[in-house]
Design a protein around this motif. Structure first.
Motif, mmCIF file in Angstrom:
data_model
loop_
_atom_site.group_PDB
_atom_site.id
_atom_site.type_symbol
_atom_site.label_atom_id
_atom_site.label_comp_id
_atom_site.label_asym_id
_atom_site.label_seq_id
_atom_site.Cartn_x
_atom_site.Cartn_y
_atom_site.Cartn_z
ATOM 1 N N SER A 37 27.946 -66.781 22.914
ATOM 2 C CA SER A 37 29.114 -66.696 22.035
ATOM 3 C C SER A 37 28.782 -65.935 20.757
ATOM 4 C CB SER A 37 29.639 -68.094 21.711
ATOM 5 O OG SER A 37 28.646 -68.868 21.056
ATOM 6 N N HIS A 38 27.536 -66.054 20.280
ATOM 7 C CA HIS A 38 27.121 -65.296 19.098
ATOM 8 C C HIS A 38 27.114 -63.796 19.395
ATOM 9 C CE1 HIS A 38 24.888 -63.916 15.618
ATOM 10 N NE2 HIS A 38 23.976 -63.385 16.430
ATOM 11 N N ILE A 39 26.556 -63.415 20.539
ATOM 12 C CA ILE A 39 26.540 -61.993 20.910
ATOM 13 C C ILE A 39 27.965 -61.474 21.050
ATOM 14 C CG2 ILE A 39 25.871 -60.342 22.697
ATOM 15 C CD1 ILE A 39 23.530 -61.404 20.993
ATOM 16 N N GLY A 82 30.538 -62.568 19.524
ATOM 17 C CA GLY A 82 31.104 -62.510 18.186
ATOM 18 C C GLY A 82 30.727 -61.260 17.412
ATOM 19 N N LEU A 83 29.581 -60.645 17.738
ATOM 20 C CA LEU A 83 29.203 -59.390 17.086
ATOM 21 C C LEU A 83 30.177 -58.272 17.410
ATOM 22 C CD1 LEU A 83 25.316 -59.433 17.672
ATOM 23 C CD2 LEU A 83 26.556 -60.027 15.578
ATOM 24 N N LEU A 84 30.953 -58.462 18.484
ATOM 25 C CA LEU A 84 31.982 -57.493 18.867
ATOM 26 C C LEU A 84 33.388 -57.979 18.517
ATOM 27 C CD1 LEU A 84 30.458 -56.588 22.322
ATOM 28 C CD2 LEU A 84 30.877 -54.957 20.475
ATOM 29 N N GLY A 85 33.467 -59.087 17.800
ATOM 30 C CA GLY A 85 34.768 -59.633 17.459
ATOM 31 C C GLY A 85 35.433 -60.380 18.588
ATOM 32 N N ARG A 86 34.649 -60.719 19.622
ATOM 33 C CA ARG A 86 35.202 -61.444 20.759
ATOM 34 C C ARG A 86 34.892 -62.928 20.629
ATOM 35 N NH1 ARG A 86 36.783 -62.304 25.886
ATOM 36 N NH2 ARG A 86 35.442 -63.444 27.341
ATOM 37 N N HIS A 87 35.879 -63.755 20.939
ATOM 38 C CA HIS A 87 35.665 -65.202 20.952
ATOM 39 C C HIS A 87 35.414 -65.642 22.389
ATOM 40 C CE1 HIS A 87 35.896 -69.416 20.137
ATOM 41 N NE2 HIS A 87 36.978 -69.594 20.873
ATOM 42 N N LEU A 88 34.175 -66.060 22.656
ATOM 43 C CA LEU A 88 33.815 -66.614 23.958
ATOM 44 C C LEU A 88 33.631 -68.107 23.763
ATOM 45 C CD1 LEU A 88 32.934 -66.527 26.918
ATOM 46 C CD2 LEU A 88 30.633 -65.888 26.147
ATOM 47 N N PRO A 89 34.614 -68.922 24.142
ATOM 48 C CA PRO A 89 34.503 -70.363 23.892
ATOM 49 C C PRO A 89 33.479 -70.999 24.812
ATOM 50 C CG PRO A 89 36.492 -69.898 25.154
ATOM 51 C CD PRO A 89 35.884 -68.573 24.802
ATOM 52 N N MET A 90 32.610 -71.796 24.218
ATOM 53 C CA MET A 90 31.546 -72.460 24.967
ATOM 54 C C MET A 90 31.590 -73.959 24.696
ATOM 55 S SD MET A 90 29.684 -69.919 26.434
ATOM 56 C CE MET A 90 27.964 -70.422 26.607
ATOM 57 N N ARG A 91 31.215 -74.742 25.699
ATOM 58 C CA ARG A 91 31.088 -76.178 25.519
ATOM 59 C C ARG A 91 29.826 -76.507 24.728
ATOM 60 N NH1 ARG A 91 32.336 -78.983 31.434
ATOM 61 N NH2 ARG A 91 34.500 -78.288 31.623
ATOM 62 N N HIS A 92 29.898 -77.610 24.017
ATOM 63 C CA HIS A 92 28.681 -78.187 23.442
ATOM 64 C C HIS A 92 28.206 -79.257 24.412
ATOM 65 C CE1 HIS A 92 25.768 -80.046 20.858
ATOM 66 N NE2 HIS A 92 26.446 -81.185 20.813
ATOM 67 N N GLU A 93 27.138 -78.944 25.147
ATOM 68 C CA GLU A 93 26.673 -79.863 26.184
ATOM 69 C C GLU A 93 25.149 -79.828 26.242
ATOM 70 O OE1 GLU A 93 27.836 -80.604 30.835
ATOM 71 O OE2 GLU A 93 29.412 -80.181 29.386
ATOM 72 N N PRO A 94 24.500 -80.608 25.386
ATOM 73 C CA PRO A 94 23.034 -80.628 25.394
ATOM 74 C C PRO A 94 22.492 -81.422 26.573
ATOM 75 C CG PRO A 94 23.866 -82.198 23.794
ATOM 76 C CD PRO A 94 25.069 -81.482 24.350
ATOM 77 N N GLU A 130 20.617 -76.639 24.901
ATOM 78 C CA GLU A 130 22.061 -76.467 24.991
ATOM 79 C C GLU A 130 22.387 -75.738 26.290
ATOM 80 O OE1 GLU A 130 25.709 -77.423 23.717
ATOM 81 O OE2 GLU A 130 23.971 -77.740 22.418
ATOM 82 N N ARG A 131 23.245 -76.321 27.106
ATOM 83 C CA ARG A 131 23.602 -75.697 28.368
ATOM 84 C C ARG A 131 24.601 -74.562 28.141
ATOM 85 N NH1 ARG A 131 19.187 -77.593 30.239
ATOM 86 N NH2 ARG A 131 19.185 -79.757 30.917
ATOM 87 N N PRO A 132 24.404 -73.409 28.795
ATOM 88 C CA PRO A 132 25.309 -72.262 28.588
ATOM 89 C C PRO A 132 26.565 -72.374 29.449
ATOM 90 C CG PRO A 132 23.510 -71.630 30.021
ATOM 91 C CD PRO A 132 23.245 -73.063 29.632
ATOM 92 N N ILE A 133 27.525 -73.168 29.004
ATOM 93 C CA ILE A 133 28.704 -73.464 29.814
ATOM 94 C C ILE A 133 29.968 -72.955 29.114
ATOM 95 C CG2 ILE A 133 29.972 -75.241 31.047
ATOM 96 C CD1 ILE A 133 27.549 -77.054 30.810
ATOM 97 N N PRO A 134 30.657 -71.946 29.653
ATOM 98 C CA PRO A 134 31.956 -71.562 29.096
ATOM 99 C C PRO A 134 32.921 -72.740 29.069
ATOM 100 C CG PRO A 134 31.148 -69.839 30.548
ATOM 101 C CD PRO A 134 30.200 -71.019 30.706
ATOM 102 N N ALA A 135 33.933 -72.657 28.227
ATOM 103 C CA ALA A 135 34.749 -73.816 27.868
ATOM 104 C C ALA A 135 35.401 -74.507 29.054
ATOM 105 C CB ALA A 135 35.816 -73.385 26.870
#
Length: 371
Positions: free
Chosen positions: A214-216, A218-230, A309-314
């Motif tokens: 999601s940070h990467i 965001g560098l392009l102005g894109r919102h990639l929603p991710m779950r918070h799932e440790p 943190e697991r890489p899980i889209p929203a």
């Protein structure tokens, strides 16, 4: 016009060299792209190394298209083991599961029946028979129903990534993060700036950055929603490894990780990570649970643990493919990246180089998350 007919090959930056990024990079390089592998750390030492690393489709039945994609991932692993050799990373020893209460047992048997109807290989045992035939060291109740999935596997993620990177003709930029992404007036990808100040000219970016995806974006102005799932993963060591395959016991998952080491995980304990519980205390609980299920682990000791943190889209499903609003930008972000890495690598490389959008990825395209 495809990359293979251009005057020069695409210059592709793959950001994140876990199992997905390594598989994407390998397929791109094999088909003529100039690949740059970029990782803020070292290949395979992030979430890939702290994953349970279970290759399966038995736990992926909620959506048929997702189940089918994981089936394709399992087949792609068998191809990959033949191509690069299975030494030190590929362990196709199956998966054993049982439960300890009536409701969970009913769900276990229902899932096994559904998988059988889908053509998935399933074997059924009672506890005493499963111990005799498969895992003598387990404390399975004699009459408990046990499900065995013989086509499933586990992989040593760090070893696999190392093998993939060494088999990929690519420029390496490890130990440095991406700090900026530059675009042309039409919004297409042009440059990447790294944290050490280096600026790279590129045509295409593949965002395979896992928990940092999601940070990467965001560098392009894109919102990639991710779950918070440790998730908490524990490694233990003993004089020998008393089990031989992936095992799901009640409230505990465990598997080998070498001749004298094992990996432990618990979904139930993961749920406590955001409640203020001390991860070290949870690790000790996990270790004690493993000793109960496998008494031969009485001499074992904890050698390492991590909350990753697991890489899980929203919505819980992969985000794989082009983002049409940013020409040259692709995503390869998914939970179950261990199972899906080889098939995502193959399909995404074909999409990038030939423009062929695989039907099997139709439900998982990034455009379902608007900018």
């Amino acid at each position: 016009m495809t990359a293979r007919h251009m005057r020069r090959p695409y210059r592709v930056a793959v950001i994140g060299v876990g199992v997905i990024g390594a598989c994407v990079g390998r397929h791109l390089s094999r088909h003529g792209a100039q690949v740059i592998l970029i990782d803020a750390g070292h290949p395979g030492e992030g979430v890939t190394d702290w994953s349970f690393s279970w290759v399966n489709a038995s736990n992926k039945t909620a959506r048929r298209s997702y189940f089918d994609l994981n089936i394709a991932g399992m087949a792609a692993y068998r191809d990959l083991a033949t191509t690069i050799g299975p030494d030190s990373w590929w362990y196709p020893s199956g998966h054993l599961r049982w439960s300890d209460d009536v409701a969970a047992q009913a769900e276990l048997l229902s899932t096994a029946e559904r998988l059988t109807d889908l053509g998935y290989r399933v074997e059924m045992y009672q506890g005493s028979e499963a111990r005799h035939r498969l895992e003598p060291a387990l404390t399975i109740p004699d009459e408990a129903p046990v499900v065995f999935y013989p086509d499933e596997a586990w992989v040593h993620g760090r070893h696999l990534v190392s093998r993939l990177v060494s088999n990929t003709d690519a420029e390496h930029r490890f130990g440095t993060a991406v700090s900026a992404i530059g675009t042309a007036s039409d919004g297409s990808i042009r440059t990447i700036t790294l944290s050490d100040g280096t600026r790279l000219d590129v045509d295409i970016i593949v965002n395979a950055a896992g928990p940092s995806a999601s940070h990467i974006a965001g560098l392009l102005g894109r919102h990639l929603p991710m779950r918070h799932e440790p998730g908490l993963v524990l490694r233990i060591s003993s004089s020998r490894t008393p089990i031989h395959r992936v095992v799901h016991a009640p409230h505990l998952a465990l598997r080998p990780d070498g001749d004298t080491t094992m990996v432990l995980h618990s979904v139930e304990l993961d749920a406590l990570l955001d409640t203020g519980e001390d991860p070290a205390a949870l690790a000790r609980q996990l270790h004690e649970a493993a000793r109960h299920v496998v008494p031969d682990l009485g001499d074992s000791r904890i050698t390492g643990s991590r909350v990753a943190e697991r890489p899980i889209p929203a919505d819980g499903y992969p985000s794989v493919g082009a983002v049409p609003s940013v020409p040259g930008y692709y995503e390869a972000v998914s939970h179950s990246g261990i199972t899906l890495g080889p098939i995502i690598g193959r399909l995404l490389a074909t999409e990038i180089l030939d423009g062929e959008r695989a039907e099997s990825l139709a439900d998982f395209r990034p455009e379902r998350f608007p900018l």
